[in-house]
Scaffold this motif. Structure first.
Motif, short mmCIF file in Angstrom:
data_model
loop_
_atom_site.label_atom_id
_atom_site.label_comp_id
_atom_site.label_asym_id
_atom_site.label_seq_id
_atom_site.Cartn_x
_atom_site.Cartn_y
_atom_site.Cartn_z
N LEU A 306 57.54 -19.26 16.85
CA LEU A 306 56.22 -19.82 17.13
C LEU A 306 55.84 -20.90 16.10
CD1 LEU A 306 53.66 -19.75 18.86
CD2 LEU A 306 52.79 -17.94 17.35
N LYS A 307 56.31 -20.72 14.86
CA LYS A 307 55.96 -21.72 13.85
C LYS A 307 56.59 -23.08 14.15
CE LYS A 307 59.69 -20.82 10.53
NZ LYS A 307 60.01 -20.42 9.14
N ASP A 308 57.76 -23.07 14.82
CA ASP A 308 58.35 -24.34 15.22
C ASP A 308 57.46 -25.06 16.24
OD1 ASP A 308 60.63 -23.90 13.64
OD2 ASP A 308 61.56 -22.71 15.22
N LEU A 309 56.96 -24.28 17.20
CA LEU A 309 56.07 -24.86 18.20
C LEU A 309 54.77 -25.36 17.58
CD1 LEU A 309 55.28 -25.47 21.13
CD2 LEU A 309 54.49 -23.10 21.31
N MET A 310 54.15 -24.53 16.74
CA MET A 310 52.87 -24.93 16.13
C MET A 310 53.05 -26.12 15.17
SD MET A 310 50.93 -23.01 17.73
CE MET A 310 49.44 -23.54 16.91
N GLY A 311 54.16 -26.12 14.43
CA GLY A 311 54.40 -27.26 13.55
C GLY A 311 54.57 -28.55 14.33
N GLY A 312 55.29 -28.49 15.44
CA GLY A 312 55.45 -29.68 16.27
C GLY A 312 54.15 -30.14 16.89
N LEU A 313 53.32 -29.21 17.33
CA LEU A 313 52.04 -29.59 17.94
C LEU A 313 51.08 -30.18 16.89
CD1 LEU A 313 51.42 -26.63 20.41
CD2 LEU A 313 52.42 -28.87 20.87
N PHE A 314 51.13 -29.63 15.67
CA PHE A 314 50.28 -30.20 14.62
C PHE A 314 50.72 -31.62 14.28
CE2 PHE A 314 49.43 -30.91 10.07
CZ PHE A 314 48.04 -30.83 10.10
N LYS A 315 52.02 -31.82 14.18
CA LYS A 315 52.53 -33.18 13.96
C LYS A 315 52.09 -34.11 15.09
CE LYS A 315 56.84 -33.61 12.94
NZ LYS A 315 58.31 -33.42 12.88
N ALA A 316 52.15 -33.64 16.31
CA ALA A 316 51.76 -34.46 17.44
C ALA A 316 50.29 -34.88 17.34
CB ALA A 316 52.02 -33.72 18.75
N ALA A 317 49.42 -33.95 16.92
CA ALA A 317 48.01 -34.29 16.79
C ALA A 317 47.80 -35.36 15.72
CB ALA A 317 47.20 -33.03 16.45
N VAL A 318 48.52 -35.24 14.60
CA VAL A 318 48.41 -36.26 13.55
C VAL A 318 48.96 -37.59 14.05
CG1 VAL A 318 49.12 -36.86 11.21
CG2 VAL A 318 48.52 -34.50 11.76
N PHE A 319 50.06 -37.55 14.80
CA PHE A 319 50.59 -38.79 15.38
C PHE A 319 49.56 -39.44 16.31
CE2 PHE A 319 55.29 -37.28 15.10
CZ PHE A 319 55.22 -37.38 13.72
#
Length: 372
Positions: A306-319
């Motif tokens: 789950l941390k892989d998914l959440m980390g990717g989604l957080f990066k996406a929001a910053v992008f």
């Protein structure tokens, strides 16, 4: 005495006292063009002084006056006689203009040091302006939290639809193709070690942590970042933004904040859609290679957390935040002229892609340090 016709409105007479050139009619630009060669040839002939008789000349323009003054200066002892007051006034103005000093021609000097310095100064000035833009945006965001009524929900929904819903098809297409490519390219080297079964975990981690947010950022920068820059750039060129400021309306709250918020909310969804499409494409390739879907699912659940998914989604929001800010900044900073909007859109796309790549590298170092 000899008389001859050089042109329809020019006659020359030669006598003991000199050569008299008589002109008639209107000495405008077309007439001066047709008489220039003949009159200058007559003026350059050696011999008796040249007299330009303008008694029959009705009017002259600046081109005709230039011709007369040039012929007078080219002839030895040349003079102009019998000109009307209007013709004399034009001749005086042209004579003063010809006698005025010419602008100094500054020779071009190639100076690498000054060019580098100019670029550094422009970069620093752009950085300061970008920081000021971010500060103004932050103040408006905090003010909107205190007074939510400032945010126009209709504009926010419109930008969510344009940036998100209309980009789902492109995200699905790119994601599925990316998953197929990654699966095929990963299976080739892993086949040498009999480890094709680990292709789902490799592709899953790559899509969730890196490629999903990054490719979604490229899609957002190409579609939405350029659209933001074009829209705001057109409003800036047409002075609509200046009109809003004159009416007391803050363009940051009305134009920028809904777009930035839409970019932040849309990017995680686009990244998730692209990632899921990539996993589906990978699963199709694994099925073609003879693997069961249960094996693919087991590999994903064992290696993807789950941390892989959440980390990717957080990066996406910053992008999404970076792409929206770059696009709006490029649009509001557009210059004047026919190329201003195109330059703003180009700057938004290039700046957005560079920003997400730099941020992706920073996130890679940060996640490694945090052990994520």
């Amino acid at each position: 005495m000899r008389s001859g016709t050089l042109a329809d409105s020019l006659q020359v007479q030669e006598g003991q006292d000199g050569r008299v050139v008589s002109l008639s009619g209107r000495l405008d630009t077309p007439a001066a063009a047709s008489l220039w060669t003949s009159l200058m040839a007559e003026a350059r002939k050696p011999g008796a002084p040249l007299v330009l008789d303008l008694a029959a000349v009705e009017a002259v323009d600046t081109t005709g006056a230039t011709l007369l003054l040039t012929a007078q200066s080219a002839a030895e002892g040349g003079r102009i006689e019998n000109a009307s007051p209007g013709v004399v006034a034009v001749l005086d103005r042209v004579r003063d203009a010809l006698a005025a000093p010419r602008p100094k021609v500054v020779p071009y000097r190639f100076s690498p040091l000054s060019g580098i310095g100019r670029r550094v100064v422009n970069a620093l000035r752009g950085g300061v302006e970008s920081l000021a833009f971010l500060g103004e945006l932050l103040i408006n965001a905090l003010g909107t939290l205190i007074r939510p009524g400032r945010l126009r929900a209709r504009e926010l929904l419109r930008h969510l639809d344009e940036a998100g819903t209309r980009a789902f098809g492109l995200a699905v297409l790119l994601g599925s193709l990316l998953g197929v490519i990654l699966a095929f390219q990963s299976a080739i080297p892993l086949r040498q070690f009999g480890a094709e079964v680990f292709v789902p975990s490799l592709v899953g981690i790559s899509l969730l942590r890196e490629l999903g947010p990054l490719m979604a950022g490229v899609v957002l920068a190409g579609r939405t970042g350029s659209a933001y820059a074009a829209e705001l750039g057109t409003m800036t060129v047409n002075e609509e933004v200046a009109a809003l400021r004159i009416m007391g309306i803050d363009p940051m709250a009305l134009l920028v904040l809904p777009r930035v918020l839409a970019g932040i909310l849309v990017m995680p969804v686009l990244s998730l859609v692209l990632t899921l499409a990539g996993l589906v494409g990978m699963a199709i390739v694994m099925a073609l290679l003879g693997f069961q879907m249960t094996t693919v699912a087991q590999q994903l659940t064992n290696f993807v957390s789950l941390k892989d998914l959440m980390g990717g989604l957080f990066k996406a929001a910053v992008f999404g935040l970076a792409i929206s800010v770059v696009g709006c900044r490029a649009g509001l900073g557009a210059g004047r002229g026919p190329r201003a909007v195109g330059d703003a859109a180009t700057a938004a796309v290039v700046g957005g892609i560079v920003a997400i790549v730099v941020l992706d590298g920073a996130f890679a170092v940060l996640y490694e340090r945090l052990g994520l």
